[in-house]
Motif scaffolding. Structure first.
Motif, mmCIF file in Angstrom:
data_model
loop_
_atom_site.group_PDB
_atom_site.id
_atom_site.type_symbol
_atom_site.label_atom_id
_atom_site.label_comp_id
_atom_site.label_asym_id
_atom_site.label_seq_id
_atom_site.Cartn_x
_atom_site.Cartn_y
_atom_site.Cartn_z
ATOM 1 N N THR A 1 115.870 97.302 71.067
ATOM 2 C CA THR A 1 116.142 97.516 69.390
ATOM 3 C C THR A 1 115.752 96.087 68.824
ATOM 4 O OG1 THR A 1 117.983 95.698 69.767
ATOM 5 C CG2 THR A 1 118.843 97.834 70.207
ATOM 6 N N PRO A 2 115.594 96.248 67.340
ATOM 7 C CA PRO A 2 114.699 95.418 66.913
ATOM 8 C C PRO A 2 115.027 94.298 66.311
ATOM 9 C CG PRO A 2 115.185 97.070 65.395
ATOM 10 C CD PRO A 2 115.970 97.725 66.730
ATOM 11 N N ALA A 3 116.484 93.966 66.976
ATOM 12 C CA ALA A 3 116.754 92.693 65.891
ATOM 13 C C ALA A 3 116.275 91.365 67.513
ATOM 14 C CB ALA A 3 118.526 92.759 66.914
ATOM 15 N N MET A 4 116.698 90.221 66.737
ATOM 16 C CA MET A 4 116.174 88.952 66.241
ATOM 17 C C MET A 4 116.513 88.027 67.986
ATOM 18 S SD MET A 4 113.025 89.820 64.910
ATOM 19 C CE MET A 4 112.835 90.873 65.423
ATOM 20 N N LEU A 5 116.163 86.922 68.043
ATOM 21 C CA LEU A 5 116.550 86.284 69.046
ATOM 22 C C LEU A 5 117.657 85.546 68.414
ATOM 23 C CD1 LEU A 5 113.556 84.459 70.883
ATOM 24 C CD2 LEU A 5 115.203 85.840 71.848
ATOM 25 N N PRO A 6 119.078 85.131 69.593
ATOM 26 C CA PRO A 6 119.940 84.959 68.943
ATOM 27 C C PRO A 6 119.818 83.263 68.811
ATOM 28 C CG PRO A 6 120.482 85.834 70.742
ATOM 29 C CD PRO A 6 119.193 86.132 70.314
ATOM 30 N N LEU A 7 118.182 82.430 68.221
ATOM 31 C CA LEU A 7 118.775 81.170 67.986
ATOM 32 C C LEU A 7 118.120 80.409 66.998
ATOM 33 C CD1 LEU A 7 116.403 80.889 71.118
ATOM 34 C CD2 LEU A 7 118.853 81.025 71.289
ATOM 35 N N HIS A 8 118.852 79.166 66.819
ATOM 36 C CA HIS A 8 119.114 78.793 65.549
ATOM 37 C C HIS A 8 117.183 77.524 66.208
ATOM 38 C CE1 HIS A 8 118.685 75.700 61.906
ATOM 39 N NE2 HIS A 8 119.690 76.528 61.794
ATOM 40 N N PRO A 9 116.312 77.772 65.625
ATOM 41 C CA PRO A 9 114.820 76.445 65.511
ATOM 42 C C PRO A 9 115.344 75.153 66.446
ATOM 43 C CG PRO A 9 114.503 77.346 63.410
ATOM 44 C CD PRO A 9 115.964 78.308 64.052
ATOM 45 N N MET A 10 116.520 75.010 65.441
ATOM 46 C CA MET A 10 116.648 73.846 65.445
ATOM 47 C C MET A 10 117.179 73.143 67.187
ATOM 48 S SD MET A 10 116.300 71.919 63.486
ATOM 49 C CE MET A 10 116.664 70.467 63.587
ATOM 50 N N GLU A 11 117.931 74.317 67.785
ATOM 51 C CA GLU A 11 118.566 74.078 68.818
ATOM 52 C C GLU A 11 117.757 74.218 69.843
ATOM 53 O OE1 GLU A 11 122.227 76.909 69.194
ATOM 54 O OE2 GLU A 11 120.888 77.987 69.091
ATOM 55 N N LEU A 12 115.680 74.026 69.814
ATOM 56 C CA LEU A 12 114.796 73.989 70.704
ATOM 57 C C LEU A 12 114.750 72.460 70.580
ATOM 58 C CD1 LEU A 12 112.820 77.176 69.276
ATOM 59 C CD2 LEU A 12 114.173 76.645 71.593
ATOM 60 N N PHE A 13 115.034 71.837 69.389
ATOM 61 C CA PHE A 13 114.691 70.229 69.200
ATOM 62 C C PHE A 13 115.871 69.578 70.600
ATOM 63 C CE2 PHE A 13 112.849 69.901 65.246
ATOM 64 C CZ PHE A 13 111.916 70.507 65.384
ATOM 65 N N ASP A 14 116.458 70.216 71.405
ATOM 66 C CA ASP A 14 117.431 69.641 71.923
ATOM 67 C C ASP A 14 116.534 69.905 73.528
ATOM 68 O OD1 ASP A 14 119.578 69.013 70.969
ATOM 69 O OD2 ASP A 14 120.196 70.694 70.947
ATOM 70 N N GLY A 15 115.508 70.114 73.827
ATOM 71 C CA GLY A 15 115.058 70.218 75.046
ATOM 72 C C GLY A 15 114.445 71.318 75.497
ATOM 73 N N ARG A 16 115.191 72.349 75.105
ATOM 74 C CA ARG A 16 115.600 73.840 76.268
ATOM 75 C C ARG A 16 114.313 73.967 75.263
ATOM 76 N NH1 ARG A 16 120.931 72.941 75.463
ATOM 77 N NH2 ARG A 16 121.998 72.620 76.961
ATOM 78 N N ARG A 17 113.044 75.469 76.586
ATOM 79 C CA ARG A 17 113.051 76.396 76.342
ATOM 80 C C ARG A 17 112.694 77.155 76.388
ATOM 81 N NH1 ARG A 17 108.017 74.340 79.725
ATOM 82 N NH2 ARG A 17 110.351 73.731 80.581
ATOM 83 N N ILE A 18 112.033 78.366 75.767
ATOM 84 C CA ILE A 18 112.593 79.834 76.431
ATOM 85 C C ILE A 18 110.845 79.804 75.911
ATOM 86 C CG2 ILE A 18 113.259 80.197 73.604
ATOM 87 C CD1 ILE A 18 115.066 82.589 75.391
ATOM 88 N N VAL A 19 111.087 81.384 76.964
ATOM 89 C CA VAL A 19 109.698 82.643 77.472
ATOM 90 C C VAL A 19 109.560 83.400 77.960
ATOM 91 C CG1 VAL A 19 109.390 81.938 80.129
ATOM 92 C CG2 VAL A 19 106.959 82.181 78.718
#
Length: 413
Positions: free
Chosen positions: A330-348
Motif C-alpha cells: 500500500t502507499p501508506a507512510m511509515l507511522p513514525l514521528h521524525p522526533m522519535e528518531l532523535f532518541d537514538g533508535r534507527r530504522i532501515v
C-alpha cells in the motif's frame, strides 16, 4: 496427498545432486530452438493458476535459459497472485521467484555460465560493472535490481514466454518467473552454485534464506550476546531467527499472532514467544519489560505498518536498530514521528539481505551446507508442480513455511 518433509528416506536421497539430461541428439529441441513446456499461468487477481503448455524462446544476448527443477511459493508470490498491488498487475503472467535448476543454454556474451551448471535464479540481479555493483555500500544494481513493475526482458522489452495457441506474449515476474519448467533470465539474475549442493535445498536461497540470514549478518551485523525480536515467524522471519542463532544472540523473541508458530519457532531458536492477541498492553511495552529497556535489534517480517511501529518501539533507546523486511504494497507512510528518531533508535530496509547475489550467494550456499541455516526445517510440504494451487492454499491458511514443488523427476547419481 501432501508429502511431508519428515520422510527421511526421500530427504536423504535428495541430498545427492541430480544428474540432469540436457538437450542433445534425439531431443525435440536445442539451444537455438523454442521449447514447449508446462507452466503455471495466472490470468487475473486471485484466479486459479492454469497449468498449460507454453513456448519458451531461446535466450538472447546476455540471457540464460534454465530448466527449473524445484520451486516454492512465498508471500510475494501470494500478493502478486491476489493482485494486492494494482501496479503489479500484468496478465497473463508466470509468477515464481524462489527456485533452483540447471542451465540449459546461454545467449551471446554469457561467459560465466554454461549448459549443465547448477544455478539459482535471483530477483535482485548483479551485473558487476555498474557503479552500484562496484560499490560496497549497496547490493542494488543499476539495471537489474528488483523491480515488481518489470514484466519484460531488459534486452528488447519483450517476453520470452508465449502461449502455444496463438503465440500471445506471457509476462515475466521479478526477473525470474520460476513457475515454469523452463525460464529465461538476464544472466545478471543467475547464480552458479556448487554442483555438490543439494538443489532441493538451494531453491530457498533465491529469497527467504538470503533475505533473513543476510538481514542479520549483513544489514544489522548482530553481535554475540545480543537481544533480538523478530516480528512475523513466516519463512523470512524464521530465517532471521536462524541467522540470529548462528551469530550467538542471547535472547531471540518471536512475535506472531499464530499460536502454532510457537513450536516451530522454538525448534529454530526462538527463546521467548509473544502473541499480541494474548496481551493486555502493547507488544513493545512487554518486550521492553522482558529485556530491561528493549532489544538491540528488531526485524519486521510481516508487511504491516502497525507492526513496523511496534518493532521500532521495542528496540532500546539510544542504540536500537529496526530492519524492515516485510513487503508493503500500500502507499501508506511509515507511522513514525521524525522526533522519535532523535532518541537514538534507527530504522532501515533490507533488500535480499544486502547480499550481492552473483558474487556472494555461492558463499552463503557453502555456509548453509555447513549448518548456518538448517534448510530442511523450512520445507514443510512437498508437492508435484501440477498441484501448485494446493500449495498456494497451504500458504494462505498459514499451514506451510515452504511447500517445495517438483517440476521433474531427475535421475539421481
Amino acid at each position: 496427498m501432501e508429502e511431508e518433509k519428515g520422510e527421511k528416506g526421500k530427504a536423504g536421497k535428495n541430498n545427492r545432486p541430480p544428474s540432469i539430461k540436457l538437450p542433445g541428439k534425439g531431443d525435440t529441441h536445442s539451444a537455438a530452438n523454442t521449447i514447449t513446456c508446462k507452466a503455471a499461468v495466472v490470468y487475473g487477481p486471485g484466479q486459479p493458476l492454469v497449468i498449460q503448455d507454453v513456448l519458451v524462446d531461446p535466450p538472447k544476448k546476455m540471457e540464460v535459459r534454465i530448466r527449473i527443477l524445484y520451486t516454492s511459493i512465498c508471500h510475494t508470490d501470494l500478493g502478486a497472485w491476489l493482485g494486492t498491488n494494482e501496479a503489479q498487475r500484468a496478465y497473463p503472467r508466470i509468477l515464481g521467484h524462489e527456485a533452483s535448476g540447471v542451465v540449459e543454454s546461454v545467449g551471446e556474451g554469457v561467459t560465466e555460465l554454461k549448459a549443465g551448471d547448477h544455478a539459482v535464479p535471483i530477483f535482485n540481479g548483479e551485473c558487476g560493472s555498474c557503479d552500484y555493483c562496484k560499490s560496497d555500500k549497496t547490493n542494488l544494481c543499476e539495471k537489474y535490481r528488483v523491480n515488481p513493475l518489470k514484466s519484460v526482458m531488459v534486452n528488447d522489452g519483450k517476453c520470452r514466454f508465449r502461449s502455444k495457441e496463438g503465440g500471445k506474449p506471457i509476462f515475466h515476474f521479478l526477473n525470474t518467473s520460476t513457475f515454469s519448467e523452463y525460464t529465461v533470465l538476464d544472466s545478471a539474475c543467475v547464480v552458479k552454485i556448487d554442483p555438490t549442493a543439494p538443489l532441493r535445498q538451494m531453491a530457498l536461497l533465491s529469497c527467504c534464506i538470503a533475505t533473513g540470514v543476510g538481514a542479520v549478518c549483513n544489514t544489522a551485523k548482530v553481535q554475540p550476546g545480543s537481544t533480538v525480536a523478530v516480528f512475523g515467524l513466516g519463512a523470512v522471519g524464521l530465517a532471521v531467527v536462524e541467522g540470529a542463532r548462528s551469530r550467538g544472540a542471547s535472547k531471540i523473541i518471536g512475535v506472531d499472532v499464530n499460536p502454532d508458530k510457537l513450536t516451530k519457532g522454538q525448534t529454530m531458536g526462538v527463546t521467548h514467544f509473544v502473541n499480541p492477541k494474548e496481551l493486555e498492553k502493547p507488544v513493545h511495552e512487554v518486550i521492553r519489560e522482558m529485556t530491561g529497556g528493549g532489544v538491540e535489534y528488531s526485524f519486521e517480517c510481516a508487511g504491516n505498518l502497525d507492526v513496523v511501529r511496534e518493532a521500532f518501539l521495542s528496540t532500546h533507546d539510544g542504540w536500537g536498530l529496526t530492519v524492515v523486511l516485510g513487503v508493503h504494497a500500500t502507499p501508506a507512510m511509515l507511522p513514525l514521528h521524525p522526533m522519535e528518531l532523535f532518541d537514538g533508535r534507527r530504522i532501515v530496509g533490507s533488500v535480499f539481505g544486502d547480499f550481492k547475489g552473483k558474487s556472494q550467494l555461492p558463499r552463503l550456499a557453502q555456509d548453509c551446507m555447513r549448518g548456518v541455516a538448517r534448510l530442511d526445517e523450512f520445507i514443510t510440504h512437498q508437492l508435484p508442480f501440477e498441484k501448485i494451487n494446493e500449495a498456494f492454499q497451504l500458504l494462505v491458511r498459514g499451514k506451510s513455511l515452504r511447500c517445495l514443488l517438483h517440476l521433474s523427476s531427475p535421475q539421481l547419481n
